[in-house]
Scaffold this active site. Structure first.
Site, mmCIF file in Angstrom:
data_model
loop_
_atom_site.group_PDB
_atom_site.id
_atom_site.type_symbol
_atom_site.label_atom_id
_atom_site.label_comp_id
_atom_site.label_asym_id
_atom_site.label_seq_id
_atom_site.Cartn_x
_atom_site.Cartn_y
_atom_site.Cartn_z
ATOM 1 N N ASP A 136 -3.443 -17.646 1.740
ATOM 2 C CA ASP A 136 -4.861 -17.683 1.394
ATOM 3 C C ASP A 136 -5.056 -18.612 0.202
ATOM 4 O O ASP A 136 -4.137 -18.830 -0.586
ATOM 5 C CB ASP A 136 -5.352 -16.276 1.021
ATOM 6 C CG ASP A 136 -5.377 -15.359 2.245
ATOM 7 O OD1 ASP A 136 -5.477 -15.869 3.371
ATOM 8 O OD2 ASP A 136 -5.279 -14.136 2.041
ATOM 9 N N TYR A 148 5.820 -10.622 0.530
ATOM 10 C CA TYR A 148 4.657 -10.714 -0.352
ATOM 11 C C TYR A 148 4.810 -9.808 -1.553
ATOM 12 O O TYR A 148 5.480 -8.770 -1.478
ATOM 13 C CB TYR A 148 3.390 -10.244 0.380
ATOM 14 C CG TYR A 148 3.067 -11.015 1.616
ATOM 15 C CD1 TYR A 148 2.240 -12.128 1.567
ATOM 16 C CD2 TYR A 148 3.569 -10.612 2.864
ATOM 17 C CE1 TYR A 148 1.919 -12.829 2.719
ATOM 18 C CE2 TYR A 148 3.268 -11.312 4.024
ATOM 19 C CZ TYR A 148 2.442 -12.414 3.938
ATOM 20 O OH TYR A 148 2.131 -13.112 5.073
ATOM 21 N N TYR A 157 -1.890 -9.991 8.451
ATOM 22 C CA TYR A 157 -2.916 -10.117 7.401
ATOM 23 C C TYR A 157 -2.698 -9.007 6.376
ATOM 24 O O TYR A 157 -2.930 -7.840 6.668
ATOM 25 C CB TYR A 157 -4.312 -9.996 7.994
ATOM 26 C CG TYR A 157 -4.724 -11.155 8.874
ATOM 27 C CD1 TYR A 157 -5.000 -12.404 8.333
ATOM 28 C CD2 TYR A 157 -4.861 -10.986 10.259
ATOM 29 C CE1 TYR A 157 -5.404 -13.465 9.144
ATOM 30 C CE2 TYR A 157 -5.258 -12.034 11.070
ATOM 31 C CZ TYR A 157 -5.523 -13.269 10.509
ATOM 32 O OH TYR A 157 -5.925 -14.310 11.319
#
Ligand code: ZN
Ligand code: ZN
Length: 423
Positions: free
Chosen positions: A233, A299, A370
């Site tokens: 993003d 992440y 996501y």
């Protein structure tokens, strides 16, 4: 020139000569595999000598004198690539409908299994003339030439294509708010307007532009495209070893690049924002490889909760979250992506409570997961999700990608040329 033709060959040549005026090239073409190291024109001359028959005078009925114009085409091609660096080239030709017809007729009337087609012969003759006009040396490459030409005889146009240079590497994005690639301004779609300050861009900078800038200067190319192994993003950082990418430099005027120096240039200019490493030359197939690979991503997410959450409760919810996740296209991207449901696996999840309402999570998932929606639930569009499992609203406030992993990346398979050895 000591060429010996057998009786059958002489007989065929006699028929060809009888059909009308013909040039040495076209007379020699049906015998292209007879004798080594000769041109078709030399074969044609030898044939006339062997038969003691000069043939009819006049313009060649097959090619219309095309071979006489080969030199002019070679000249035109050489002028178009002045000051362009290349080692390999290829010529192609589009015959006019009339020439197609004459060639088809010639082959049908005088069939040969030792001949060469008009196109093939012409390309080769032009190529030789082209090489003779260059100040450098260059060789034909049928598979992936640096420059390729298409001669369009019907429209008298010479098309020139300079092959892209592909540079593989990894980038780290150290600051938030930078998109991976250049986005055209939403209002003017790139034309330039007051709202984008007449830049035509939605964002003033991008990873693509930071990496491309020094390469465009060095190569004199007008454009470069960044192909990433996925994308993070805009507001997420890309840390760790970075994300693999291939930068495609379009129509470069120079192809010998000092990659270690380019790496320093990018890193100096984009200091604190973008950093590149592992630069190496790859071929165009690497782009497709990056697009096809579904690399695993790791992440780090800073998450805030609507109510206090204990470590035990968080751990419990995170272990329940692992496994298959069903995600409907998130609301925030639904304006540019088709609405569909996809399944991705969350491979591992762990968390560290920082304060009653804050935690840092480490998550590992399949490519395409996501993460923000995995935490928030996106109004029930992602299941399971952390908000539902906790019964407490959870929101990602900062996201970093810390690893993009696949054993098939070029720098992991050792199939790349890292450019370090270049002078
Ligand atoms: Zn001819
Ligand atoms: Zn605009």
């Amino acid at each position: 020139m000591s060429l010996r033709f057998d009786e059958a060959q002489l007989e065929r040549a006699r028929h060809i000569l009888g059909a009308g005026p013909i040039c040495d090239e076209c007379l020699g073409r049906p015998f292209a595999r007879v004798g080594r190291g000769l041109t078709n024109a030399e074969r044609g001359q030898a044939m006339r000598a062997s038969l003691s028959e000069p043939g009819k005078a006049g313009l060649c009925w097959v090619c219309g004198g095309l071979f006489d114009r080969a030199v002019a085409w070679a000249d035109r091609a050489a002028r178009r690539v002045v000051e362009i660096e290349f080692d390999t080239y290829l010529f192609g030709v589009r015959l006019s409908p009339r020439l197609e017809e004459m060639e088809a007729f010639f082959k049908e009337r005088f069939p040969s299994d030792e001949g060469e087609s008009l196109k093939h012969a012409f390309n080769r003759v032009v190529g030789k003339g082209f090489e003779a006009r260059l100040e450098q040396s260059a060789t034909v490459d049928f598979a992936s030439p640096d420059v390729s030409f298409v001669i369009d005889l019907a429209s008298d146009v010479l098309h020139v294509h300079i092959a892209s240079v592909y540079v593989y590497g990894r980038y780290r994005k150290l600051a938030r708010g930078i998109p991976q690639t250049k986005w055209p301004c939403r209002r003017c779609r790139g034309w330039g307007c007051a709202s984008c300050g007449f830049t035509g861009k939605q964002y003033p900078e991008s990873v693509e532009e930071w990496i491309a800038a020094p390469l465009l200067e060095v190569t004199g190319a007008e454009a470069a495209l960044l192909h990433g192994a996925g994308r993070e993003d805009i507001d997420a950082r890309m840390l760790g070893d970075g994300r693999p990418f291939v930068l495609e430099v379009l129509a470069p005027r120079c192809r010998t690049l000092d990659l270690p120096r380019l790496r320093r240039d990018v890193n100096d200019r984009a200091a604190g924002k973008v950093e590149v490493s592992a630069l190496s030359f790859v071929d165009r197939d690497a782009v497709a490889l990056l697009k096809e690979l579904h690399a695993t991503k790791r992440y780090r997410a800073l998450v805030e909760f609507g109510e206090p959450v204990s470590s035990e409760r968080l751990d419990e919810a995170l272990s329940a979250l692992c496994g298959e996740i069903e995600q409907r296209t998130p609301q925030r991207v639904s304006h540019r992506r088709a609405d569909r449901v996809r399944r991705r696996r969350l491979l591992s999840a762990s968390g560290e409570v920082e304060s009653a309402r804050r935690a840092v999570l480490e998550l590992e998932g399949e490519g395409g997961l996501y993460v923000k929606e995995l935490i928030s639930g996106d109004g029930g569009r992602t299941t399971p999700n952390l908000t539902d499992l906790l019964g407490i609203c959870a929101l990602v406030t900062e996201l970093d990608v810390v690893e993009v992993r696949s054993d098939a990346f070029p720098d992991r398979t050792g199939s790349v040329d890292n450019g370090e050895a270049l002078p």
